[in-house]
Write an enzyme that holds these catalytic residues in place. Structure first.
Site, PDB file in Angstrom:
ATOM      1  N   GLY A 256       1.522   9.315  85.258  1.00 58.61           N
ATOM      2  CA  GLY A 256       0.136   8.860  85.306  1.00 58.61           C
ATOM      3  C   GLY A 256      -0.484   9.192  86.645  1.00 58.61           C
ATOM      4  CB  SER A 257      -3.528   7.873  88.229  1.00 60.13           C
ATOM      5  OG  SER A 257      -3.187   6.492  88.137  1.00 60.13           O
ATOM      6  N   GLY A 261       1.288   5.348  90.531  1.00 60.55           N
ATOM      7  CA  GLY A 261       2.568   5.606  91.210  1.00 60.55           C
ATOM      8  C   GLY A 261       2.698   4.812  92.493  1.00 60.55           C
ATOM      9  CD  GLU A 278       7.260  14.616  86.235  1.00 59.68           C
ATOM     10  OE1 GLU A 278       6.314  15.366  86.572  1.00 59.68           O
ATOM     11  OE2 GLU A 278       8.444  14.969  86.246  1.00 59.68           O
ATOM     12  CB  CYS A 312      -0.692  16.432  85.051  1.00 60.17           C
ATOM     13  SG  CYS A 312       0.554  17.180  84.004  1.00 60.17           S
TER      14      CYS A 312
HETATM   15  P1  NAD Z   1      -3.006   5.932  84.473  1.00 62.05           P
HETATM   16  O1  NAD Z   1      -2.344   5.961  85.795  1.00 62.05           O
HETATM   17  O2  NAD Z   1      -4.295   5.220  84.352  1.00 62.05           O
HETATM   18  O3  NAD Z   1      -2.016   5.257  83.390  1.00 62.05           O
HETATM   19  C1  NAD Z   1      -0.740   5.784  83.123  1.00 62.05           C
HETATM   20  C2  NAD Z   1       0.155   4.690  82.605  1.00 62.05           C
HETATM   21  O4  NAD Z   1       0.449   3.790  83.678  1.00 62.05           O
HETATM   22  C3  NAD Z   1      -0.450   3.848  81.498  1.00 62.05           C
HETATM   23  O5  NAD Z   1       0.544   3.559  80.554  1.00 62.05           O
HETATM   24  C4  NAD Z   1      -0.883   2.577  82.235  1.00 62.05           C
HETATM   25  O6  NAD Z   1      -0.941   1.444  81.424  1.00 62.05           O
HETATM   26  C5  NAD Z   1       0.213   2.450  83.263  1.00 62.05           C
HETATM   27  N1  NAD Z   1      -0.151   1.703  84.477  1.00 62.05           N
HETATM   28  C6  NAD Z   1      -1.331   1.728  85.129  1.00 62.05           C
HETATM   29  N2  NAD Z   1      -1.257   0.962  86.232  1.00 62.05           N
HETATM   30  C7  NAD Z   1      -0.003   0.458  86.284  1.00 62.05           C
HETATM   31  C8  NAD Z   1       0.683  -0.412  87.189  1.00 62.05           C
HETATM   32  N3  NAD Z   1       0.080  -0.912  88.266  1.00 62.05           N
HETATM   33  N4  NAD Z   1       1.976  -0.712  86.939  1.00 62.05           N
HETATM   34  C9  NAD Z   1       2.597  -0.210  85.858  1.00 62.05           C
HETATM   35  N5  NAD Z   1       1.998   0.599  84.945  1.00 62.05           N
HETATM   36  C10 NAD Z   1       0.703   0.933  85.169  1.00 62.05           C
HETATM   37  O7  NAD Z   1      -3.153   7.464  84.003  1.00 62.05           O
HETATM   38  P2  NAD Z   1      -3.925   8.075  82.753  1.00 62.05           P
HETATM   39  O8  NAD Z   1      -5.400   7.974  82.997  1.00 62.05           O
HETATM   40  O9  NAD Z   1      -3.380   7.540  81.473  1.00 62.05           O
HETATM   41  O10 NAD Z   1      -3.468   9.608  82.829  1.00 62.05           O
HETATM   42  C11 NAD Z   1      -4.066  10.560  83.666  1.00 62.05           C
HETATM   43  C12 NAD Z   1      -3.283  10.725  84.963  1.00 62.05           C
HETATM   44  O11 NAD Z   1      -1.919  11.010  84.679  1.00 62.05           O
HETATM   45  C13 NAD Z   1      -3.774  11.913  85.785  1.00 62.05           C
HETATM   46  O12 NAD Z   1      -3.739  11.576  87.140  1.00 62.05           O
HETATM   47  C14 NAD Z   1      -2.754  13.000  85.467  1.00 62.05           C
HETATM   48  O13 NAD Z   1      -2.671  14.008  86.446  1.00 62.05           O
HETATM   49  C15 NAD Z   1      -1.501  12.185  85.376  1.00 62.05           C
HETATM   50  N6  NAD Z   1      -0.463  12.872  84.601  1.00 62.05           N
HETATM   51  C16 NAD Z   1       0.588  13.428  85.277  1.00 62.05           C
HETATM   52  C17 NAD Z   1       1.563  14.132  84.586  1.00 62.05           C
HETATM   53  C18 NAD Z   1       2.706  14.779  85.306  1.00 62.05           C
HETATM   54  O14 NAD Z   1       3.661  15.155  84.634  1.00 62.05           O
HETATM   55  N7  NAD Z   1       2.673  14.936  86.620  1.00 62.05           N
HETATM   56  C19 NAD Z   1       1.480  14.243  83.187  1.00 62.05           C
HETATM   57  C20 NAD Z   1       0.414  13.652  82.534  1.00 62.05           C
HETATM   58  C21 NAD Z   1      -0.554  12.969  83.256  1.00 62.05           C
END
Ligand code: NAD
Length: 524
Positions: A256-257, A261, A278, A312
């Site tokens: 995720g974002s 992380g 990731e 991503c």
């Molecule tokens: P996001 O960070 O908003 O959410 C991702 C996941 O994390 C969701 O399941 C969310 O519920 C969970 N989450 C959010 N805050 C959390 C916390 N504090 N503790 C635990 N879990 C939490 O991301 P998104 O909007 O769903 O996806 C887009 C982002 O993901 C972009 O930044 C993209 O670059 C990244 N991404 C990276 C990869 C990679 O392999 N590097 C792949 C896909 C997406």
């Protein structure tokens, strides 16, 4: 604000009732329940909405996992680990083999759900499911190749080796934009490595999660694997936090974002758990004077505008040599003007919607910030189909020429914005390329071998993925996937990424009658 470009006519959008029916049929065929049945079950207790970015409307409500159910899932996953770890790896592979067969049989259903929930165009949705099938194939092979090493030891009559053992429960937190592939990368590999999985998908994509969970449950039943090898936690970030904090979760694989992380990593570190991160990217391509411009334009347009800029690995920065900047920009503007945008189920569409209107607002704000920094909008950036679907966000991919790599260019905006910067020397291009906090994917377009090798050298691209003459997105499963710096350093999928899901034991066996100590130490 929008330059004049001739766009193909926008097609009609599907209506929400038809999407709801299509989602229900796909869910049922995958062995999950339909939306009406879920709505009944959601009448009491916590709920989670299911939405579609195609119209922006709610498709229904689902029963969310309760805290008590989540606790029971973690306890059962841990209990299952205690037996699953002793099942021979090739037998564990049989479960993943069956999963791959079921994914193959249901690829159209899953692709329907990916399009409905994440807004991907048909061929990209099918491609995402293909990736799941490929990683299952890979993991089945891996189940007979979890090799350790034999090491030349210094003591006579001793054998030094290392073995790899299952690690424990793998907690998988996934993002909306690869709602099924990221789960499968983790799950197929974790299962053959002997780790049960507890999955917390994005709250934006619960339907795909229900379908995958049903298919895996069927695979487990068909192969006699314990049902407890997989659990789904449907809900908000609190379940991600639970996975981060719980010592029964040996590995937290979080996609995720960067913001997410930053919150997850310290919590896992505080209990000395293992994290596989990731996170976001801010990927660039360098275009040198010798580049084949036809190939370069095709590579750039897919990487920058494909998936409506929501990968991503999406190409976000174009670093082009001054001598080729004008002809290249002209060709990209022309190509952007030809991109059909609209209903992602329509075979002609190449650009579907953003995931929600908040993403549309973030894109508009980023474009305004870029223009305040002296950026010039060369193409796109306008919202479309607002009258037909006011709650959805259809936007034309934007191309912005920037005078410098300002803060907004250094920021990942999860939308189709491609910033163009120019350079004179390759050193300058590489410095611009590496001058961002993220380090996921990168490309160079060149026909000069010296330039290509320099980009791949230790003082070239600082990313986890560095390509020559292809774009930044669209990786194959056979390589390790992930990036450096704020992208988090994790590696998933192919190569030796499996090692993150196992623990290593170094074994020294003395088969002699003596007890020589290492380093020649004398004692007793
Ligand atoms: P996001 O960070 O908003 O959410 C991702 C996941 O994390 C969701 O399941 C969310 O519920 C969970 N989450 C959010 N805050 C959390 C916390 N504090 N503790 C635990 N879990 C939490 O991301 P998104 O909007 O769903 O996806 C887009 C982002 O993901 C972009 O930044 C993209 O670059 C990244 N991404 C990276 C990869 C990679 O392999 N590097 C792949 C896909 C997406």
């Amino acid at each position: 604000m929008t330059p004049a470009t001739a766009h193909p006519a926008a097609p009609r959008l599907p209506d929400t009732a038809a999407l709801r029916a299509r989602a229900s049929s796909a869910l049922r065929r995958c062995g999950a329940r339909d939306l009406d049945t879920y709505a009944d079950a959601a009448a009491t207790g916590p709920t989670l909405p299911a939405r579609t970015p195609l119209t922006g409307a709610a498709l229904g409500h689902l029963p969310a996992t309760t805290p008590g159910q989540a606790e029971a899932a973690l306890a059962e996953a841990h209990r299952t680990f205690l037996t699953w770890r002793t099942v021979p790896a090739p037998v564990r592979g049989a479960l993943v083999k069956r999963l791959g067969e079921l994914l193959t049989a249901h690829q159209e259903d899953l692709a329907d759900l990916v399009t409905i929930e994440a807004g991907k165009i048909r061929s990209e949705a099918l491609g995402e499911v293909r990736e799941m099938i490929d990683i299952c194939d890979f993991a089945v092979g891996l189940s007979r190749q979890l090799y350790g090493r034999t090491i030349a030891g210094e003591r006579p009559g001793h054998r030094l080796s290392e073995t790899w053992h299952p690690l424990g429960v793998a907690g998988v937190i996934s993002a909306f934009n690869f709602p099924v592939a990221v789960w499968s990368w983790n799950t197929a590999v974790a299962l053959v490595c002997g780790d049960p999985v507890v999955w917390k998908p994005s709250e934006l994509t619960p339907l795909t999660a229900l379908a995958c969970t049903a298919l895996l449950a069927r695979a487990a039943a068909d192969t006699g694997a314990p049902a407890g090898v997989h659990h789904l936690l449907l809900g908000g970030r609190e379940f991600g936090e639970m996975l981060a904090d719980d010592p029964r979760v040996a590995l937290v694989s979080a996609t995720g974002s960067v913001r997410m992380g930053r919150q997850v990593a310290p919590r896992v570190a505080a209990r000395f758990g293992r994290c596989l991160l990731e996170l976001g990217g801010n990927n660039a391509a360098v275009v040198t004077p010798s580049a084949d411009l036809d190939l370069t334009v095709r590579g750039i347009v897919f990487a920058a505008a494909g998936t409506a800029g929501q990968r991503c690995t999406t190409l976000r920065r174009l670093i082009v040599h001054e001598d080729v900047a004008e002809p290249l920009i002209e060709r990209i503007v022309h190509a952007y003007g030809q991109l059909p945008l609209g209903d992602p189920f329509d075979a002609a569409t190449l650009v579907g919607p953003l995931v929600d209107t908040a993403a549309g607002t973030a894109m508009a704000e980023a474009l305004a910030a870029a223009q305040r920094d002296g950026g010039k909008l060369l193409a796109g950036g306008d919202r479309c189909l607002a009258a037909e679907a006011p709650e959805a966000a259809y936007v034309r991919p934007a191309l912005v020429r920037m005078p410098a790599q300002t803060e907004i260019v250094r920021t990942e905006t999860f939308a189709p914005i491609l910033y163009v910067l120019t350079y004179r020397t390759l050193d300058e291009a590489i410095a611009l390329h590496n001058g961002v906090p993220q380090g996921l994917s990168s490309s160079i377009f060149t026909r000069d071998q010296r330039e290509a090798e320099r980009f791949l050298a230790p003082d070239g691209s600082d990313c986890g993925i560095a390509n020559v003459n292809i774009g930044t997105s669209g990786a194959e499963i056979g390589g390790a996937f992930g990036g450096e710096k704020e992208t988090g350093g994790g590696r998933e999928s192919g190569s030796d990424a499996w090692r993150a899901y196992m623990r290593r034991a170094t074994n020294t066996v003395n088969y002699s009658a003596d007890l020589p100590l290492a380093q020649g130490v004398n004692f007793l």
